[in-house]
Write an enzyme that holds these catalytic residues in place. Structure first.
Site, PDB file in Angstrom:
ATOM      1  N   LYS A 289       0.826  -1.217   0.000  1.00  0.00           N
ATOM      2  CA  LYS A 289       0.000   0.000   0.000  1.00  0.00           C
ATOM      3  C   LYS A 289       0.859   1.265   0.000  1.00  0.00           C
ATOM      4  O   LYS A 289       0.597   2.188  -0.762  1.00  0.00           O
ATOM      5  CB  LYS A 289      -0.932   0.058   1.224  1.00  0.00           C
ATOM      6  CG  LYS A 289      -1.963  -1.049   1.292  1.00  0.00           C
ATOM      7  CD  LYS A 289      -2.940  -0.831   2.448  1.00  0.00           C
ATOM      8  CE  LYS A 289      -2.320  -0.836   3.834  1.00  0.00           C
ATOM      9  NZ  LYS A 289      -1.766  -2.138   4.260  1.00  0.00           N
TER      10      LYS A 289
ATOM     11  N   ARG B  42      -1.012  -8.703  13.291  1.00  0.00           N
ATOM     12  CA  ARG B  42      -1.552  -7.630  12.442  1.00  0.00           C
ATOM     13  C   ARG B  42      -2.433  -8.200  11.338  1.00  0.00           C
ATOM     14  O   ARG B  42      -3.459  -7.629  10.984  1.00  0.00           O
ATOM     15  CB  ARG B  42      -0.401  -6.801  11.855  1.00  0.00           C
ATOM     16  CG  ARG B  42       0.154  -5.823  12.888  1.00  0.00           C
ATOM     17  CD  ARG B  42       1.566  -5.372  12.568  1.00  0.00           C
ATOM     18  NE  ARG B  42       1.702  -4.725  11.306  1.00  0.00           N
ATOM     19  CZ  ARG B  42       2.822  -4.749  10.570  1.00  0.00           C
ATOM     20  NH1 ARG B  42       3.884  -5.414  10.997  1.00  0.00           N
ATOM     21  NH2 ARG B  42       2.866  -4.118   9.440  1.00  0.00           N
TER      22      ARG B  42
ATOM     23  N   ARG C 230      -9.922   1.607   8.891  1.00  0.00           N
ATOM     24  CA  ARG C 230      -9.566   0.205   9.108  1.00  0.00           C
ATOM     25  C   ARG C 230     -10.624  -0.516   9.925  1.00  0.00           C
ATOM     26  O   ARG C 230     -10.499  -1.716  10.143  1.00  0.00           O
ATOM     27  CB  ARG C 230      -8.265   0.156   9.910  1.00  0.00           C
ATOM     28  CG  ARG C 230      -7.022  -0.212   9.115  1.00  0.00           C
ATOM     29  CD  ARG C 230      -5.878  -0.049  10.089  1.00  0.00           C
ATOM     30  NE  ARG C 230      -4.719  -0.818   9.799  1.00  0.00           N
ATOM     31  CZ  ARG C 230      -3.581  -0.308   9.330  1.00  0.00           C
ATOM     32  NH1 ARG C 230      -3.501   0.959   8.999  1.00  0.00           N
ATOM     33  NH2 ARG C 230      -2.533  -1.074   9.183  1.00  0.00           N
TER      34      ARG C 230
ATOM     35  N   ARG D  38      11.576  -1.827  11.295  1.00  0.00           N
ATOM     36  CA  ARG D  38      10.309  -1.356  11.865  1.00  0.00           C
ATOM     37  C   ARG D  38       9.963  -2.221  13.057  1.00  0.00           C
ATOM     38  O   ARG D  38       9.985  -3.443  12.973  1.00  0.00           O
ATOM     39  CB  ARG D  38       9.205  -1.455  10.802  1.00  0.00           C
ATOM     40  CG  ARG D  38       8.574  -0.119  10.509  1.00  0.00           C
ATOM     41  CD  ARG D  38       7.525  -0.254   9.447  1.00  0.00           C
ATOM     42  NE  ARG D  38       6.250  -0.747   9.978  1.00  0.00           N
ATOM     43  CZ  ARG D  38       5.098  -0.596   9.348  1.00  0.00           C
ATOM     44  NH1 ARG D  38       5.058   0.021   8.180  1.00  0.00           N
ATOM     45  NH2 ARG D  38       3.989  -1.051   9.872  1.00  0.00           N
TER      46      ARG D  38
ATOM     47  N   ARG E 103      11.084  -6.874   5.177  1.00  0.00           N
ATOM     48  CA  ARG E 103      11.078  -5.429   5.442  1.00  0.00           C
ATOM     49  C   ARG E 103      11.586  -5.152   6.856  1.00  0.00           C
ATOM     50  O   ARG E 103      12.329  -4.187   7.082  1.00  0.00           O
ATOM     51  CB  ARG E 103       9.664  -4.863   5.287  1.00  0.00           C
ATOM     52  CG  ARG E 103       9.608  -3.360   5.499  1.00  0.00           C
ATOM     53  CD  ARG E 103       8.237  -2.783   5.213  1.00  0.00           C
ATOM     54  NE  ARG E 103       7.280  -3.086   6.263  1.00  0.00           N
ATOM     55  CZ  ARG E 103       5.991  -2.734   6.224  1.00  0.00           C
ATOM     56  NH1 ARG E 103       5.508  -2.101   5.168  1.00  0.00           N
ATOM     57  NH2 ARG E 103       5.185  -3.029   7.222  1.00  0.00           N
TER      58      ARG E 103
HETATM   59  P1  AMP Z   1       0.564   0.621   8.908  1.00  0.00           P
HETATM   60  O1  AMP Z   1       1.796   1.400   8.669  1.00  0.00           O
HETATM   61  O2  AMP Z   1      -0.610   1.136   8.109  1.00  0.00           O
HETATM   62  O3  AMP Z   1       0.743  -0.865   8.758  1.00  0.00           O
HETATM   63  O4  AMP Z   1       0.170   0.872  10.437  1.00  0.00           O
HETATM   64  C1  AMP Z   1       1.024   0.475  11.498  1.00  0.00           C
HETATM   65  C2  AMP Z   1       0.253   0.428  12.804  1.00  0.00           C
HETATM   66  O5  AMP Z   1      -0.280   1.739  13.098  1.00  0.00           O
HETATM   67  C3  AMP Z   1      -0.960  -0.492  12.813  1.00  0.00           C
HETATM   68  O6  AMP Z   1      -0.627  -1.835  13.096  1.00  0.00           O
HETATM   69  C4  AMP Z   1      -1.795   0.137  13.941  1.00  0.00           C
HETATM   70  O7  AMP Z   1      -1.269  -0.162  15.216  1.00  0.00           O
HETATM   71  C5  AMP Z   1      -1.567   1.624  13.708  1.00  0.00           C
HETATM   72  N1  AMP Z   1      -2.576   2.166  12.770  1.00  0.00           N
HETATM   73  C6  AMP Z   1      -2.367   2.665  11.519  1.00  0.00           C
HETATM   74  N2  AMP Z   1      -3.511   3.063  10.950  1.00  0.00           N
HETATM   75  C7  AMP Z   1      -4.492   2.801  11.853  1.00  0.00           C
HETATM   76  C8  AMP Z   1      -5.896   2.966  11.866  1.00  0.00           C
HETATM   77  N3  AMP Z   1      -6.548   3.460  10.798  1.00  0.00           N
HETATM   78  N4  AMP Z   1      -6.571   2.605  12.978  1.00  0.00           N
HETATM   79  C9  AMP Z   1      -5.938   2.122  14.058  1.00  0.00           C
HETATM   80  N5  AMP Z   1      -4.627   1.915  14.111  1.00  0.00           N
HETATM   81  C10 AMP Z   1      -3.895   2.244  13.033  1.00  0.00           C
END
Ligand code: AMP
Length: 198
Positions: free
Chosen positions: A24, A155, A99, A144, A138
């Site tokens: 993404k 996740r 989400r 990360r 990654r």
């Molecule tokens: P991502 O980089 O999109 O994979 O997001 C990393 C982490 O940030 C996720 O596993 C959540 O803990 C938090 N996070 C990101 N976007 C959201 C969202 N829309 N709602 C809740 N938590 C989020």
């Protein structure tokens, strides 16, 4: 859809959805530059706050490190202020938000208040086993904190439980555009731009 002398204008209020590791972020950056709209990643905003040790960052970190979602109220407020910024007025590409079904409602309300609505929802379809491999790689490259095997599995489980129901919502609205996310990065970008009419 509005038209220009050159044909239909590309949709501009967009979301990109897909499981962790679907690509993404990579695709959002490419679509954002092709359409000149900001890519807004809630994950990136949280990570910037974690690095900056802000109050929001301290709170978010406790959820991120466990692979859980940050509470809706916190996330919705953060997105509301980001979407109110000047650069998001002509369009945006949200990555990683909404989400949960509650976030879908919150986003609908925000856009409704502004007299706008979503134009399309891009969905990257990938194989779950392949994304685990990508994320482990990654984690090794970028360090990360949530790319450890245990957190990755959590996740993906949270995504399947809480985020896959969104697909049906957007499908019913006729907004969903599915793209095969297992192809090369360039091929996926081409397919995404094509479904957007860009
Ligand atoms: P991502 O980089 O999109 O994979 O997001 C990393 C982490 O940030 C996720 O596993 C959540 O803990 C938090 N996070 C990101 N976007 C959201 C969202 N829309 N709602 C809740 N938590 C989020």
């Amino acid at each position: 859809m509005t038209t220009t002398p050159d044909g239909p204008a590309a949709a501009r209020r967009l979301l990109i959805v897909g499981p962790p590791g679907a690509g993404k972020g990579t695709q959002a950056a490419r679509i954002s530059s092709a359409l000149s709209i900001p890519a807004i990643s809630t994950g990136d905003i949280f990570r910037a706050n974690v690095s900056g040790e802000t109050e929001l960052g301290v709170l978010a970190k406790s959820y991120i490190d466990k692979g859980e979602y940050v509470p809706d109220e916190v996330t919705n407020d953060m997105v509301r202020s980001r979407l109110a910024e000047d650069d998001a007025q002509a369009g945006f590409l949200l990555d990683g938000y909404p989400r949960t079904l509650a976030q879908v409602d919150a986003l609908d309300a925000m856009l409704d208040e502004a007299g706008s609505a979503l134009d399309a929802v891009l969905m990257l379809e990938v194989d779950y086993d392949a994304v685990v491999e990508r994320l482990i790689a990654r984690g090794a490259e970028q360090g990360r904190s949530d790319d450890t095997e245990e957190t990755i599995r959590k996740r993906i489980e949270v995504y399947r439980e809480q985020t896959t129901p969104l697909v049906e919502v957007y499908e019913k609205r006729g907004l969903l555009r599915r793209v095969d996310g297992m192809r090369s990065i360039d091929d996926v970008t081409t397919a995404l731009l094509q479904v957007l009419g860009a």
